[in-house]
Scaffold this active site. Sequence first.
Site: not given
Length: 554
Positions: A273-274, A359, A390, A518
């Site tokens: 997926g990634r 992941e 900042h 999940k």
Amino acid sequence: MAYHQHPLDVTTLPAWQALRQHREDMQQFSMRDAFAGDAKRFERFSMSTCGLFLDYSKNLISPQTRDLLVNLAREAGLEQAIEGLFNGEQLNASEGRPALHTALRRPIGDCVKVDGVNVMPDVHRVLHQMTDIVGRIHSNMWRGYSDKSITDVVNIGIGGSFLGPQLVSEALLPFTQHGVRCHYLANIDGSEFHELTAKLNAETTLFIVSSKSFSTLETLKNAQAARTWYLARGGTEEKLYRHFIAVTSNKEAAIAFGIREKNIFPMWDWVGGRYSLWSAIGLPIALAIGMSNFKELLSGAHSMDTHFRTTSFDKNMPVLLALLGVWYGNFWGAQSHAILPYDHYLRNITKHLQQLDMESNGKRVRQDGSPVSTDTGPVIWGGVGCNGQHAYHQLLHQGTQLIPADFIVPVVSYNPVADHHQWLYANCLSQSQALMLGKCRNEAEAELRANGLSEDEVQRLAPHKVIPGNRPSNTLVLERISPRRLGALVAMYEHKVFVQSVIWGINAFDQWGVELGKDLGKGVYQRLTAWDAAPADDASTQGLIEFFRGRHRG
Ligand code: F6P
């Protein structure tokens, strides 16, 4: 036997032992002194490839450090591992799959086999399918239920089916074609759905349900809500096919949802997926910037693949960055790594690299199931400069932790406003300079005295003004972001993550920890909604369930 089936315990390698000793020798190493003593340090520790220039001279390294780290990579079997990656070995052993995202950006004439079958014709068939739909939408041949052209595309997906496409389509905004606006719907939070759909017209909106598994809760719930929204605004079941398409490796589930078979773009289980933005998961990118720019993105990534595969480790950009990460994480105790893009268009890169790295390398056992004997992946965090200066940069400068950082900055702006870009670039450089130089006690005292403070005040304030410096960073400079350079940049980080996984002997391509959440989610949902459900296994979860139920009773 493939290297990954029996990964070595990296801490037992001679190079590791040598690095341990070297770390002790480097205890007093000063970057200031190193620059003062070596006029060629910048040339020695910088390189360029694929449109990216890397300055890694502001690191706690000497030429010997680099040699030892390169030895470590060799002893850990990196050469063999890289070949295994490109040749489709089952590097994702816990799921029994190769990790062949590199095949997605290879030319059609190449041959990459999975289970004896060349996958390249399939990869290019899907690229043709993408070209076809992008052409039809851009030329207004594809129309919504009331025959109006598509103006907005909503990608419904999460994790890898969201972060990569969002990064790229937003980074390449200057390349947008035909005015198609891309939106991303990821979270199950109804507020996100509400805020997004409030801006859209159902007649001119196309939804891409993007899910490799087509079983991800957030995505399915949002797809269902989108369908209800479309039907409530004049859309019909009969013309649903004009508004819903899918990208998935689970064709049956997409058909069961109501998506026409012709509107389903395939994915393969050999793409994680990634690592999937290069596949049809990148369809929103292609819709935003056009297919020729999408192919440029692929070709930039492919050029980085070639660099990674063919360049000696001491001149190999992803390998060097990976080894520096190992140096800090395993020998200097660094727990996190900051990604600091000084470019509005790259503002989402930190989020994408967070998933990619955390992941992939958030693992605690090696490929063979034995526990690792070192720390593995760091926490990846950061955000766009100058804003971070900042806010959290204070901790980088004076906090107690050592946090290596990657600065990423273009030399040219797409949108010059007065001298803003000169200032942006100056800020980027001065931050890495400040991290390296710091301010010693003498300098702090001298500055206070120059401001006319009494000696008592000087002594009281000086400790607060001391900045240790000697803090490492890399600076990646590019002309300005383009499909090709962005492809190379993202692929470079993919390979960096892979190299580290090889050093640690872990599987970078599974994510079992995510799966537990999940599974447990289903049980909690059931207890929230069914009054007679058995209590949760622990009092904390049960207490929080009752809190929710008390608010929703009656
Ligand atoms: O949440 C974990 C994960 O499995 C990611 O690895 C993946 O990118 C994401 O879910 C989405 O998965 P899918 O594309 O199958 O919906």
